[in-house]
Design a protein around this motif. Structure first.
Motif, short mmCIF file in Angstrom:
data_model
loop_
_atom_site.label_atom_id
_atom_site.label_comp_id
_atom_site.label_asym_id
_atom_site.label_seq_id
_atom_site.Cartn_x
_atom_site.Cartn_y
_atom_site.Cartn_z
N ARG A 152 -3.73 -56.61 26.84
CA ARG A 152 -3.34 -57.60 25.83
C ARG A 152 -4.16 -58.88 25.98
NH1 ARG A 152 1.68 -55.25 27.18
NH2 ARG A 152 2.15 -56.87 28.71
N LEU A 153 -4.43 -59.27 27.21
CA LEU A 153 -5.27 -60.45 27.44
C LEU A 153 -6.70 -60.20 26.96
CD1 LEU A 153 -5.59 -63.27 28.66
CD2 LEU A 153 -6.10 -62.19 30.86
N ALA A 154 -7.19 -58.98 27.20
CA ALA A 154 -8.54 -58.64 26.76
C ALA A 154 -8.66 -58.72 25.24
CB ALA A 154 -8.92 -57.25 27.26
N LEU A 155 -7.63 -58.28 24.54
CA LEU A 155 -7.65 -58.36 23.08
C LEU A 155 -7.73 -59.81 22.61
CD1 LEU A 155 -5.07 -55.68 21.86
CD2 LEU A 155 -7.56 -55.62 21.62
N ASP A 156 -7.10 -60.70 23.36
CA ASP A 156 -7.12 -62.12 22.97
C ASP A 156 -8.51 -62.73 23.10
OD1 ASP A 156 -4.44 -62.08 22.38
OD2 ASP A 156 -3.81 -62.82 24.35
N THR A 157 -9.34 -62.17 23.97
CA THR A 157 -10.66 -62.75 24.22
C THR A 157 -11.79 -61.88 23.73
OG1 THR A 157 -10.72 -61.75 26.43
CG2 THR A 157 -9.82 -63.96 26.26
N ALA A 158 -11.49 -60.73 23.14
CA ALA A 158 -12.53 -59.79 22.72
C ALA A 158 -13.22 -60.26 21.44
CB ALA A 158 -11.93 -58.41 22.52
N GLY A 159 -14.50 -59.93 21.33
CA GLY A 159 -15.23 -60.18 20.11
C GLY A 159 -15.34 -58.96 19.23
N LEU A 160 -15.20 -57.77 19.85
CA LEU A 160 -15.34 -56.53 19.10
C LEU A 160 -14.51 -55.45 19.75
CD1 LEU A 160 -18.49 -55.01 17.53
CD2 LEU A 160 -17.24 -53.63 19.18
N VAL A 161 -13.83 -54.65 18.94
CA VAL A 161 -13.10 -53.47 19.40
C VAL A 161 -13.59 -52.30 18.57
CG1 VAL A 161 -10.86 -52.34 19.62
CG2 VAL A 161 -11.07 -54.79 20.09
N LEU A 195 -8.15 -46.99 28.37
CA LEU A 195 -7.63 -45.63 28.54
C LEU A 195 -6.31 -45.70 29.30
CD1 LEU A 195 -8.73 -42.73 27.91
CD2 LEU A 195 -9.57 -42.67 30.26
N LEU A 196 -5.50 -44.66 29.16
CA LEU A 196 -4.29 -44.54 29.96
C LEU A 196 -4.61 -43.93 31.32
CD1 LEU A 196 -1.73 -43.26 27.30
CD2 LEU A 196 -1.66 -45.46 28.49
N PRO A 197 -4.01 -44.42 32.39
CA PRO A 197 -4.33 -43.91 33.73
C PRO A 197 -4.04 -42.43 33.92
CG PRO A 197 -3.16 -45.99 33.89
CD PRO A 197 -3.09 -45.56 32.46
N ASP A 198 -3.05 -41.89 33.19
CA ASP A 198 -2.74 -40.47 33.35
C ASP A 198 -3.61 -39.57 32.50
OD1 ASP A 198 -1.73 -41.16 30.91
OD2 ASP A 198 0.31 -40.45 31.27
N SER A 199 -4.59 -40.15 31.81
CA SER A 199 -5.54 -39.34 31.05
C SER A 199 -6.43 -38.55 32.00
CB SER A 199 -6.40 -40.24 30.16
OG SER A 199 -7.54 -39.52 29.68
N PRO A 200 -6.77 -37.32 31.68
CA PRO A 200 -7.68 -36.56 32.54
C PRO A 200 -9.08 -37.16 32.62
CG PRO A 200 -7.26 -35.41 30.45
CD PRO A 200 -6.29 -36.55 30.52
N ASP A 201 -9.39 -38.08 31.68
CA ASP A 201 -10.72 -38.70 31.69
C ASP A 201 -10.79 -39.95 32.57
OD1 ASP A 201 -12.25 -37.05 29.76
OD2 ASP A 201 -10.69 -37.71 28.37
N TRP A 202 -9.64 -40.47 33.02
CA TRP A 202 -9.65 -41.69 33.83
C TRP A 202 -10.44 -41.49 35.12
CZ3 TRP A 202 -7.40 -46.58 32.98
CH2 TRP A 202 -7.40 -47.44 34.09
N LEU A 227 -12.70 -49.90 33.61
CA LEU A 227 -11.59 -49.43 32.79
C LEU A 227 -10.47 -50.45 32.70
CD1 LEU A 227 -11.40 -45.77 34.16
CD2 LEU A 227 -12.59 -46.57 32.11
N ILE A 228 -9.78 -50.44 31.59
CA ILE A 228 -8.59 -51.24 31.38
C ILE A 228 -7.48 -50.30 30.93
CG2 ILE A 228 -7.49 -52.99 29.92
CD1 ILE A 228 -10.09 -54.49 29.83
N GLU A 229 -6.31 -50.46 31.52
CA GLU A 229 -5.18 -49.62 31.16
C GLU A 229 -4.65 -50.00 29.78
OE1 GLU A 229 -0.58 -48.65 32.58
OE2 GLU A 229 -1.97 -49.69 33.93
N TYR A 230 -4.58 -49.01 28.90
CA TYR A 230 -4.07 -49.24 27.54
C TYR A 230 -2.62 -49.70 27.60
CZ TYR A 230 -2.64 -48.34 22.73
OH TYR A 230 -2.15 -48.47 21.46
N GLY A 231 -2.31 -50.77 26.86
CA GLY A 231 -0.95 -51.28 26.79
C GLY A 231 -0.56 -52.24 27.89
#
Length: 667
Positions: free
Chosen positions: A501-510, A475-482, A492-496
């Motif tokens: 980016r590191l999480a995408l490199d090690t993720a098994g599912l998105v 999620l983006l930190p400025d989102s009202p849901d953060w 939570l992980i900040e989008y972008g």
């Protein structure tokens, strides 16, 4: 009205066409007053183009107090081009630019520009270009993101367009041209182009008037381009006007080509690239579903295709093939080549390896073809391999089918060996390094970068409570849901971010509910088969609404058809979707109707959630379990991920008794 500050001729003339911009005008005028430069170096010329609001009064009030040299002209409404042309006739500066009065300038804009001009010596470039920075009015934020921003990454520099054709320019307000050359060329803005492409046409005409055109990019001179919250500027509203797809193409793009042909001059590569860059927006607009694209009558659609073919006659196949600048994708390149240039898909001799299913030993191959269905075999070396799944996707622009992409899941070969393949004796398949996801361990969930509360959040909470697999919500930190999710204990992980980016490199599912979170299928400059995570799209497809047809160019490993009828229509040859039975799960079969129930319940469970959202959701246990299994991508009969299920839940298949032992997952 004229205010004379100095009799000395200025170095720079700023011409501004003014029409009903009273809401934005004061900030522009203030930015002129705030320029940190000697006032004798520049002049401003305002041309009132029949404004009916208070723009004239605002400028006149400003003119009584300012120290900026200025002049105010009035005329009946004739469009921005005619107003700029009138302003050019009274300009006295050595160089001329055309700032829009709903935008504004950095305080060092004029000083940086004038310093660069004065240090250029007796051999200045053909044109200076300042840096555009977007000002998003709705959020008050600034952004340098622009497809052509790469031109400023090396700092201020001068380029020869012959040597670097990708450094073309199209924007009038950030273009600074020499008045002497305007007079020599008798150049004006084309008044037939009232709302689109007039800047690009003018700049192209100007640069074509130079044997060896050069552009000097002035990085520190920032021009703040307003993205109106009302979305009613000429540029913002122009793409929705039918005239863009007729008059602009004829009097803009085609006129440039015909001028060169008439003068027996060769087409420069930089102009080919500029035209391709702009035409891509037309093709993308025409690929949208009819319900959301600009409404053209049948005759207007035919006229559009006719003009596109005429324009593409003047653009070489080499330019289309070598264009590697922003906005270009494989489908857009092929649309230009096969749909309008006249090249035959069967002669293209190329296919692309797009995706690898490690568990099943299958590779997704795509190649362009005609309206016939895909072949069921591929010849690889001396061997033939059968496609286990296949489908065809027609590529349509404004109702016309240009060509088709054929998608085949092929297996049975040793992927360690170099793969040179042909289809029907003529098709070469290109391949880079084959990647897989056997070392992936993390699951990522995201509804959208700016909001949560959808199906992805629901599955995040359930997966977190029912599995040892590491999970994160993006999620983006400025989102009202953060703040809400943080208070509930979500990881939570900040989008972008670099962490994302590191999480995408090690993720098994998105898993996501919006297409913007899915990577493009063909965005792969190295021609490598994309590896990494399995991507799951949670929002069901309803074919009657033509929703999510943009998924054809997205990386998706699992997608849901809302009903059995939707499933059949998706799989039908010539549908608006590329998916085969391999990627599809129907919500009305095999117990997956439960997902549809979860979709319907989504907004309700949000309002009654506590610190254990899914435990207190009120949804039936069978719904939760089936949604979770679908997220794993484990359709027992047809889906390829049975091995993944066994690694996660033990050795039992999906339909058998559950094994309650928790374990981490790899792959």
């Amino acid at each position: 009205m004229t205010a004379t500050i100095s009799s000395e001729k200025p170095l720079l003339s700023i011409v501004s066409a003014v029409f009903n911009v009273e809401r934005y005008l004061q900030r522009y005028l203030d930015s002129l007053d705030d320029q940190e430069v000697d006032r004798h170096l520049f002049e401003t010329i305002f041309v009132l183009d029949g404004s009916t609001d208070g723009s004239e009064e605002i400028i006149e009030a400003w003119g009584r107090d300012t120290t900026v040299r200025h002049r105010i002209l009035s005329k009946t409404n004739g469009g921005q081009a005619s107003a700029r042309n009138l302003g050019m006739t009274v300009a006295t500066g050595g160089w001329v630019t055309f700032c829009d009065p709903d935008d504004f300038l950095a305080t060092n804009y004029v000083s940086e520009l004038c310093d660069t001009i004065r240090t250029s010596g007796e051999t200045p470039p053909s044109m200076y270009v300042t840096r555009l920075v977007k000002y998003v009015e709705s959020s008050g934020k600034f952004s340098s993101k622009h497809p052509l921003n790469y031109r400023f990454r090396s700092g201020s520099r001068t380029v020869h367009l012959r040597a670097e054709p990708g450094y073309f320019h199209m924007h009038g307000p950030t273009a600074v041209v020499k008045r002497e050359h305007l007079l020599r060329l008798s150049l004006n803005f084309n008044e037939e182009l009232r709302f689109n492409f007039e800047d690009a046409h003018f700049v192209a005409k100007y640069l074509l008037g130079h044997d060896d055109p050069t552009i000097s990019f002035v990085t520190k001179a920032k021009y703040f381009y307003r993205i109106r919250a009302t979305n009613d500027s000429a540029v913002q509203s122009g793409s929705r006007r039918p005239e863009k797809y007729d008059q602009v193409l004829e009097h803009g793009h085609l006129e440039l080509i015909e001028t060169l042909v008439r003068d027996n001059r060769p087409m420069p590569r930089w102009l080919e690239f500029m035209l391709i860059y702009d035409l891509l927006t037309y093709v993308r607009a025409g690929m949208k579903p009819r319900e959301v694209r600009v409404n053209l009558e049948a005759a207007a659609e035919q006229r559009f295709h006719f003009l596109m073919e005429r324009i593409m006659e003047g653009i070489s196949a080499e330019a289309i093939g070598s264009y590697d600048l922003p906005r270009m994708t494989d489908v857009l390149r092929d649309a230009l080549s096969f749909g309008y240039k006249g090249s035959s898909p069967s002669d293209s001799g190329s296919a692309v390896l797009l995706r690898r299913d490690v568990d099943r030993g299958l590779t997704l191959v795509r190649y362009p073809g005609n309206s016939d269905g895909p072949g069921r075999t591929l010849a690889i070396g001396d061997n033939e391999y059968r496609a286990e799944f296949a489908n065809s996707l027609p590529i349509r622009v404004f109702g016309r089918e240009l060509f088709r992409y054929h998608y085949l899941w092929v297996g049975g070969y040793d992927e360690k060996n170099p793969m040179t393949a042909v289809h029907d004796g003529s098709l070469a398949i290109r391949q880079g390094a084959v990647l897989d996801n056997e070392d992936a361990e993390l699951w990522l969930f995201m509804d959208s970068p700016g909001w949560a509360g959808g199906h992805a959040e629901a599955m995040y909470w359930y997966s977190r409570h029912h599995s040892a697999i590491p999970t994160r919500f993006v999620l983006l930190p400025d989102s009202p849901d953060w703040e809400r999710l943080s208070a509930l204990g979500a990881e939570l992980i900040e989008y972008g971010s670099s962490t994302y980016r590191l999480a995408l490199d090690t993720a098994g599912l998105v898993a996501t509910t919006t297409t913007e979170c899915l990577p493009n299928l063909d965005k792969n400059p190295q021609n490598e088969v994309p590896g990494g995570p399995n991507y799951v799209f949670l929002t069901p497809i309803y074919t009657a609404e033509e929703r999510h047809v943009e998924l054809h160019n997205k990386t998706v490993d699992l997608v849901f058809a809302a009903t059995t009828q939707d499933l059949q229509e998706i799989l039908q040859a010539g549908s608006a979707y590329r998916f085969t039975r391999k990627e599809l799960v129907c919500l009305e079969t095999s117990g997956y109707r439960a997902i549809y129930l979860a979709v319907a319940e989504g907004p309700r469970w949000l309002s009654k959630r506590s610190t254990s959202p899914w435990l207190d959701s009120g949804l039936p246990a069978i719904t939760v379990r089936q949604v979770y299994r679908a997220m794993l991508g484990l359709h027992r009969i047809r889906d390829p991920r049975e091995q993944l299920w066994r690694r996660i839940r033990g050795s039992r298949p999906m339909g058998g008794p559950e094994v309650h032992k928790k374990s981490s997952v790899r792959g």
